[in-house]
Every structure is written in C-alpha cells, then in structure tokens.
Write a protein that holds these residues in place. Structure first.
Motif: not given
Length: 627
Positions: A72-74, A118-125, A377-386
């Motif tokens: 959401a921030t990015f 985790f940091l890689m995920g942050t960079q991809s976010t 979209n990315n938030i929901l994608n992440a929620a579904f993958m978690v």
C-alpha cells in the motif's frame, strides 16, 4: 503495432530496457531462492523444529510477506513519483540485499539467508506497482496484451533459468555457496545498469499526500479496489492464480524427492517444465486474442489448470521412495512423460488465465490510481500466498503431497465457477470467442485504439449476418450492449449468449411500437450509465451484400444522449451461411468455408452531431470493397 507481432516491442527503447530489468530481477530472485531451497530440501537443513518440507514452504511465505505489509505504501510512491526512478531505486536496493545474501552463504547461516529472503520480498514489493503501472504509460492500448505476454513469459522463463542456475551452482560442492554469492551480486549490478535506460514515466498523481500508516492505507487500497467490480474480480482471479501456483511451487521439491524419487536434477527439471508452460501460454495469448484484451481465454485457462492438475494426481498418486534418480533415469521411467506433460500444460493454461487478467486490470483501472490498484492487487496476492503456505503446512499433516495437489486442482474449478457466476461476461466471452475462432479467422484492426477504455460510446456498424453481434462482441475488449431485432434475440444458443450480454431487443414501429420505445429508453439508460451501446443503423440484414442507407434512429439516440460515435465495419461475412446470401440464391444454409477470413475494423470516433449519412459514409470507407 499493426501487422507486427509482440516481439517488435523488443526493438523499442520504451520497452526493451524495462523488459531486461524485469527479466534480470526475476532471474536473480530465483537463483538465490532455489539455491536456498535446494540447500534446505536436500542437505537436511532445519530451523525452530521445522522439517525440510515445512521449512521450504515457510521460506516461500517469508518471501511474499512484505507484499502484504508494504504494498500500500509503495503503491502511493509509484503514483506520486516517476516510476522509472523508483525502479532504479529498487535495483540499487537489490545490490545491497544480494551483498547480504553473499554473507549468509559464506557463513552458512540459514537464519541470515531467510532474513535476506524477507528483504528480497521488500525490494520486489517496491518494484511491483511501478512495474505494472509503467506498461500502460509506455505501450499503446493494442500493445498491452503483447507486452504483458512478453513480461509474464520472460518472468517465468527467467524463473526457469534462475531455478536451473541456482540448483546447478549450489550443487557444485564445496565451492557452490561462494559461486552463488558472486553470481547474485553481479546480476543485481547488471540489472541496475539496464534500468538506467528506462525512459521517464511521469507521475500519475504528483500531488498525492502519502499516508505512511500501512494498515490504514492497506484498508483504503482494498476499499478502492472494490469500487470497480470488474477490476476487483479480476484481481481476485489473479490472486487465486498465485494461490494455485504457490501451492504447486512450494511442494514441487519435496514432490520430486519423495513421490517421484528424483534427485536435485529432477527437482530442477520439474520446475523448469512448469515455468516453460507458463511462458509458452503467456506468449500465445497475443496470437489467440488478436491483440485485444480477450478475457474469453480466462475460463479456458481455468478449465485446463483443473483438468491437467487432476491428471497429475492420477499420473503418480503413490510415493516412489528415495530412489535419487537423475534427470535421464527419471525420464526413462514408465509414466514420467505423463507427469512432465501435465506440468507443462498446467503452466500453459495458467498463462491463458493470468495474462488477460493483468491486461484487463491495466486497461480498466483509473489512470490516476493505477499503481495503487496494482498495490492492492499485490496485497491480495500476498494474502492468498500466505494462506497457501499456512494451509499447505496444515493440510500436509493429513494429506499426502499428491492429494494436496489434487485438492488444489479441484478447488480451482470451484473458485473459477464462482467468479464466472459473479461476472457472466467471462463465460459469455469464452463461448463467443470459442465459436467465432472455431468458425473464422478474424483480423481485428483499430479496436484497441478507437474504442474507449471507459465511459459511454455508441458503436455503429454495417449489418451483414445473424452473428454480427457475436463477432463484434468477441473482438471488443469492453462489454457492448447491442441493439438487435427481437427475433434474432430468441435464436437458440445464440439467444442465450445475447441475453447474457444484456442485448437490447427492438422491433419496428409498425410491428411493436411499445418494444421500440422500450429499446430507446434502455439505450439512453445504458449510455448515461457509462456503457457502450452497439447498433446496426441499416435496420435489417443486407439482402445483396451492400450497405443500405442508415436510418434516422441513430440521430434520435445521439440527440437524446450526446456521446462519441465509433464507426466500425465487418468484412467477409456476406458469403457465410449466416447471411441472407444463401436465401437469396435459394440454397441451403450450410457451411461452405471452414475458418474463412473475416475482418473487424474500427475508425476514429466522430462527434455526436454527426448525421446518419455521415456515419454511413464513415462505415463504407472502413469496409472498402469487401462485403
């Protein structure tokens, strides 16, 4: 891009540097991730009491967790600032993160390597909202499907190459971890250099006030998403795809080792096959959709994902044991080719499913908010993958890995039917697309450029056959409310399609004046609601293949509801069984040409003050000499 394939984009500076940046990033992610997963799965790594299978799934969850936390921030940053600058910032961050990865491999620290994940995920976010938001800025409307197809194909093909490379390099003992360390830093540097050539992408909302509270902004993103029903349900479809894909990718290493009896070579092979399938499917989308956003491919993709997901279970439901087979030995075992083919086809149909949905979101999302839509979209994608990661860990306590894959394939069918029941447009477009492409080879020109992505418009077209609305509806990305003669509206099968598409039945003034007036009222309501209405101003099918004079009803519509008018023409259908040509010649209505060439062409919009004669002239010019 008229007359050119999507690969012509690779010669353009507005696409090639971004394409290379994205491909190198996906490649680097997977060199590191697969090296770490192979280290965990095949060298017995454990942490906090988790076995290797559970730790592999947990690693996947750790990578996508930042998408849920920071998207959401990015997304706000990508709308407020130049997207090309944000991409370069993300690539600089990647260099630092990969430096930490090198340290983690050197120390052999699983804890540090999971932190790097985790940091890689942050960079991809950070990269994600800018990545999908920049495409509509640099590509023409008719290039969106091809561009998305290339991006998705490259993403999964570089996943393939990165997966292979990471698996091969980490297996080079004792120097494998050092080689992986040097490689990931070097690739990150090359990716940054490529990003420097990406052209500027001006901010879509430069005055946006950033809300730094990730929780409230995440909630606001999700509420904003739900405001556009089609976009929201498309995002749900995308998120479901990532749930489905994540479930498969999480268990494939253990599936390879424990069920197929394969070694690290086979683990790399099955990941390669799945990624290759998605790459092929993504590239085929542009060819199959004729460069339009063809959402009819989505139900086809969902059906194939379920069909071959079920067959994957049937192909190898029992564990083979720890045989440690190499790739060649595995390929020579009975039944292995069926497993490999299933993996390719699941991926291929996954490409059919995901590419049109991404293109549809980019096409129909409001431009000023597109990066925040992608962030949602990315938030929901992440929620579904978690949820996928947690659910997989839980279900594997009761199910075998093949049973988990079977349950996922069957659940895919349930989710698909639910989404398509909420949006009949998907199913209707699938049937329309399937029927039209079964009968004809359709050349579509000008539709993506001249038919507006949003807002009302009136389409006017020549009337050649009983299937004109079907052909046009299958060629135009947005839903169209066609006005058609009420008896055509009642034709079996075609009538169901027309009613599903919310066509507007009409009759002549002498035949049924009440129905005619009701039709004009529905047209007014549809245009005022921002919909597209399609009419055939000749008032009847052509009897001789020529365009008859346009009637005055079109002028009445424009006088009551002034909107832009898009002229369109259909060619090649006069000789089909659906026209009145056979009736005129006294012949039976039977198909005489299989897969005949027909055309759909759209011209620039005309003002609402245009007369019927002026609209007729525009349609004649578009049609040319071919009836």
């Amino acid at each position: 891009m008229s007359g050119q394939s999507q690969f012509a984009l690779l010669q353009s500076r507005r696409f090639l540097p971004f394409f290379c940046t994205q491909a190198l990033g996906a490649f680097n992610d997977n060199v590191f991730k697969n090296a770490l997963i192979i280290l965990i799965a095949f060298q017995g790594a454990t942490l906090a009491g988790l076995a290797s299978t559970e730790l592999t799934i947990a690693a996947a969850g750790i990578f996508i967790l930042p998408f849920f936390l920071f998207s959401a921030t990015f997304g706000q940053l990508a709308d407020k600032y130049d997207k090309s600058r944000l991409i370069r910032a993300a690539k600089l961050l990647e260099i630092g993160v990969m430096g930490l990865a090198a340290l983690g491999f050197a120390l052999g620290s699983i804890e540090l390597l999971l932190g790097v994940l985790f940091l890689m995920g942050t960079q991809s976010t950070l990269f994600g909202p800018a990545k999908y938001g920049i495409l509509p800025q640099h590509l023409a409307p008719e290039e969106l499907v091809g561009g998305n197809g290339l991006i998705e194909s490259a993403t999964f093909l570089t996943i393939l190459l990165g997966t292979m490379t990471g698996g091969i390099l980490i297996a080079l003992q004792p120097s494998g971890p050092i080689i992986v360390s040097v490689s990931v830093v070097l690739i990150a540097v090359i990716g940054y250099l490529a990003s420097r050539a990406i052209p500027p992408a001006p901010p879509s909302a430069p005055d946006l006030a950033i809300n730094w509270n990730p929780l409230s902004e995440t909630w606001r993103n999700l509420r904003f998403l739900s405001g556009n029903r089609t976009v929201f349900l498309s995002v749900l479809g995308i998120s479901w795809f990532w749930f489905f894909g994540a479930t498969i990718l999480q268990v494939l290493p253990s599936y390879t080792k424990d069920i197929l009896g394969g070694s690290e070579q086979v683990a790399t092979l099955v990941l390669v096959l799945f990624s290759l399938g998605i790459g092929i499917g993504s590239l085929l989308c542009e060819k199959l959709s004729h460069r339009t956003v063809e959402i009819g491919l989505v139900p086809l993709g969902a059906a194939g994902m379920t069909l071959f997901g079920v067959d994957l279970y049937l192909a190898h439901p029992e564990a083979a044991g720890a045989l440690d087979l190499g790739a060649r030995a595995f390929a020579e075992r009975e039944g292995s080719w069926r497993v490999m083919l299933d993996l390719v086809l699941i991926g291929l149909f996954g490409g059919f499913f995901i590419v049109p949905l991404y293109a549809l979101v980019q096409q129909r999302a409001e431009r000023a908010h597109i990066s925040r839509v992608i962030a949602g979209n990315n938030i929901l994608n992440a929620a579904f993958m978690v949820v996928s990661a947690l659910l997989s860990i839980l279900l594997l306590k009761w199910l075998t890995i093949p049973e988990l894959l079977l349950a996922t394939a069957l659940l895919n069918a349930v989710v698909a039917v639910y989404i398509f029941s909420l949006v009949p447009e998907f199913a209707m477009r699938f049937v329309a697309w399937g029927l039209v492409n079964l009968l004809y080879r359709v050349e579509v020109r000008g539709v993506e450029r001249h038919v507006p992505d949003e807002g009302p418009a009136l389409l006017v077209c020549n009337h050649v056959s009983y299937v004109d609305a079907l052909v046009l509806g299958g060629s135009i990305p947005r839903p169209v409310r066609f006005v058609m003669y009420y008896k055509i509206h009642r034709i079996p099968l075609l009538g169901w399609l027309f009613r599903t598409a919310r066509t507007i039945p009409i009759a002549g003034a002498k035949e049924d004046p009440a129905l005619m007036e009701k039709a004009f009222e529905e047209v007014r309501s549809a245009l005022r609601a921002g919909e597209i209405v399609g009419i055939f101003p000749e008032g009847a099918l052509t009897r001789d293949g020529q365009i008859a004079p346009f009637r005055g009803g079109v002028e009445r519509i424009l006088a009551e509801t002034p909107v832009a008018v898009v002229p369109m023409a259909i060619t090649g259908l006069w000789e089909s069984m659906w026209s009145r040509r056979d009736s005129r010649l006294g012949r039976m209505r039977v198909p005489r040409r299989l897969r005949a060439h027909i055309g759909v062409v759209a011209g620039p919009a005309l003002p609402p003050t245009s007369s019927a004669a002026e609209l007729e002239e525009a349609v004649r010019a578009l049609r040319g000499d071919r009836a």
